[in-house]
Design an enzyme around this catalytic site. Sequence first.
Site, PDB file in Angstrom:
ATOM      1  N   ASP A 206       0.964  -1.274  -0.022  1.00  0.00           N
ATOM      2  CA  ASP A 206      -0.046   0.077  -0.002  1.00  0.00           C
ATOM      3  C   ASP A 206       0.929   1.260  -0.093  1.00  0.00           C
ATOM      4  O   ASP A 206       1.861   1.212   0.640  1.00  0.00           O
ATOM      5  CB  ASP A 206      -1.092  -0.095   1.289  1.00  0.00           C
ATOM      6  CG  ASP A 206      -1.723   1.179   1.451  1.00  0.00           C
ATOM      7  OD1 ASP A 206      -2.536   1.719   0.307  1.00  0.00           O
ATOM      8  OD2 ASP A 206      -1.604   1.855   2.576  1.00  0.00           O
TER       9      ASP A 206
ATOM     10  N   ASP B 235      -7.166  -1.319   4.257  1.00  0.00           N
ATOM     11  CA  ASP B 235      -6.246  -2.462   3.819  1.00  0.00           C
ATOM     12  C   ASP B 235      -6.698  -3.690   4.300  1.00  0.00           C
ATOM     13  O   ASP B 235      -6.161  -5.002   3.833  1.00  0.00           O
ATOM     14  CB  ASP B 235      -4.494  -2.240   4.108  1.00  0.00           C
ATOM     15  CG  ASP B 235      -4.105  -1.021   3.525  1.00  0.00           C
ATOM     16  OD1 ASP B 235      -4.510  -0.685   2.346  1.00  0.00           O
ATOM     17  OD2 ASP B 235      -3.381  -0.282   4.028  1.00  0.00           O
TER      18      ASP B 235
ATOM     19  N   ASP C 281      -1.257  -0.586   6.173  1.00  0.00           N
ATOM     20  CA  ASP C 281      -1.607  -0.321   7.528  1.00  0.00           C
ATOM     21  C   ASP C 281      -2.708   0.293   7.932  1.00  0.00           C
ATOM     22  O   ASP C 281      -3.300   0.787   8.829  1.00  0.00           O
ATOM     23  CB  ASP C 281      -0.356   0.797   7.815  1.00  0.00           C
ATOM     24  CG  ASP C 281      -0.964   2.155   7.098  1.00  0.00           C
ATOM     25  OD1 ASP C 281      -1.219   2.132   6.006  1.00  0.00           O
ATOM     26  OD2 ASP C 281      -0.651   3.008   7.785  1.00  0.00           O
TER      27      ASP C 281
END
Length: 727
Positions: free
Chosen positions: A427, A626, A622
């Site tokens: 990410d 996600d 995080d």
Amino acid sequence: MSDLMEHEVTASERDLAASVKELRLDVMGMTCGSCAARVEKTLNKQPGVRASVNFATGEAVVRLDQGAPALDVLREAVKARGYDIQVHVDAAAEAARREERSWLIRMAVAWPLGIVTMALSMAFMDHTWARWAAFALATPVEFYAGWPFLKGAAVRARALTANMDTLIAVGTMAAYLYSVSVLSGAQDLYFDSSAVIVAFLLLGRWLEARAKGRASQAIRHLLELGAKEARVVRGDKELKVPVDAVKPGWIMRVLPGEKIPTDGRVVDGSSAVDESMLTGESVPVEKSAGDEVAGATLNTDGMLLVEATRVGTDTALAQIVRLVAEAQGSKAPIQRLADQVAGIFVPIVMGVALVTAVAWFVLSGGSVHDALLPAVAVLIIACPCALGLATPAAIMVGTGRGAQLGVLIRGGEVLERSRQIDVVVFDKTGTLTEGRMELTDVVGDERTLALAAGAESSSEHPIARAVVAGADRQGVELPAATGFRSVAGRGVRAEVDGVEVLVGRRSLLEERGLLVPAPLADAVVRLEDGGKTVFWAGWGGRARGVLAVADRIKPGAAEAVDALHRLGIEVAMITGDNRATGEAIAAQAGIDRVLADVRPEAKVDEIRRLQAAGKVVAMVGDGINDGPALAQADLGIAIGTGTDVAIEASDITLIKGDLPGVVRAIRLSRRTFRTIAENLFWAFGYNVVLIPLAALGFLNPIIAGGAMAMSSVSVLTNSLRLKRFKG
């Protein structure tokens, strides 16, 4: 409402099965991956039933076609195999805590008694009192602490199947019952073997229960994120009501700093809304009349009137909860090697022991003693001490070393998956980058930053805070500003040093008649091509400068990507940002592939697309958004500085939040799994080589017990090598 809930709770399970097309069932009695496979196979044999059983969560998802049997029929079929099912009760967290406490209590009994029994066996077996003391100490270990293994073996026996419980019960009971039979004589006893084996195996079950117990926590944390109350506007009155009571069409007032209660549409007001819990992106989105907003997102700096459009299970937050649950449920349980062979190994060992006893009975002319010793030696040599230690010992040392290095690993299944990873997907925001905006560029004369920061000093917008902080870092003194006004979605204006200063989009300046010099326009193109967010500052009839903010890449990101490349792993980045911003960050880090403009639900789709192409995917993230992708990926790695949801949905957590920890985690996981494989190889090899020797009479029970102890020592020694892992 309460009557309906009571009806739902008291409805019979038969009615539930008849009225829905899909059931979530709790499965009782599973102790290993082979159990899950057995239950799944049993359910899928029923007409009109498609089932998927997840050992990690202890649940089955059963889809019923037309004409499928009632739940009672399914339950009887499962019971015939030694298990049980019931309609899912949402009390998984408490059930997991009870299971973990149960194993812990049994460990607290087994370990002290087992250690004392071993000490007595090593030093005082020539004394009658010590023999009886060993018997007294080993008995509660065998029949209380080890009761789950004995019960599981009995259930499997009634169903004519075998698993690890069968192996444990046969081995420990062989040692225990033989020792009881010679308790009054002078022969060697094996109470210590029985007790210590049970203690080590309880340790393994406790570690497994801890990992399984966290499976439902991600969903629970997600549900806690939403607002608890809503300010509902009725005429000139405002009422606070529970968010669950909000209906579509109701008008809600959302003040600065409050969470938006449900999904809706802005009918009045303007503000910047922090949607990072959904998108993961750090820049709030400007909202005004007609714009859509999502429940649980944060209103930062203005008052909004919002018409509720989607409530309850239809909200964006509820959809993320569903995605996490589906992704977790779709993970096929990995069957451990020991469980896969136990069904064959156990009957073979028992058969060898029986043939050994009969053969020696005949050869010795009818001597029970001569027939019993080699048969017992076979059972003791087959006792799964090394086999039971192989996995928990390596996991215990490997995960302990990982904790020292800032890496939390969930268990054996995680280790097995990690060795096959060939793509790591990062990410962007908060993972590869710092997750907060910083002032990076100022183009203009010497007054640009001072006047722009002065105008922005009264704003709570994150970009404004980045500008003010940037000016402070550069030692720029902020002039006093008056007449501050925010122009929704466009920027701000204020009187600074006696002049009207405009800061914001180019359209805001042009609307006020300010000229835009060509050199500044060229600078904007250059900065935007670099993936930066650019805005203008102007006064005195023309634009005077441009400022750029960006989310900076984390230290160590490029080094981590390079290390993954050296491991032969492809690296990709997934982001909700536009492609230009994504590619700018990717170029700095050396990333191979960019997946841009991706919303939360599409993150899961991107992971699935990679998996469908034959890739084994690790996801590193995080944010709350996600969570579903972390759960869907073959290996989920959460940055420990992120949200609880991301951490709970992941397989590996990096406590320190450093990106080199991703490389460290994969290397440690691979090394630990390799150690488990080596342990299992030697444990099985030990049995394969020594069982024939015991059957032929070359190993009496004393030597068999010593060989069993040596195999355990070898497994432990091999596992302890992981303490030297440097990462």
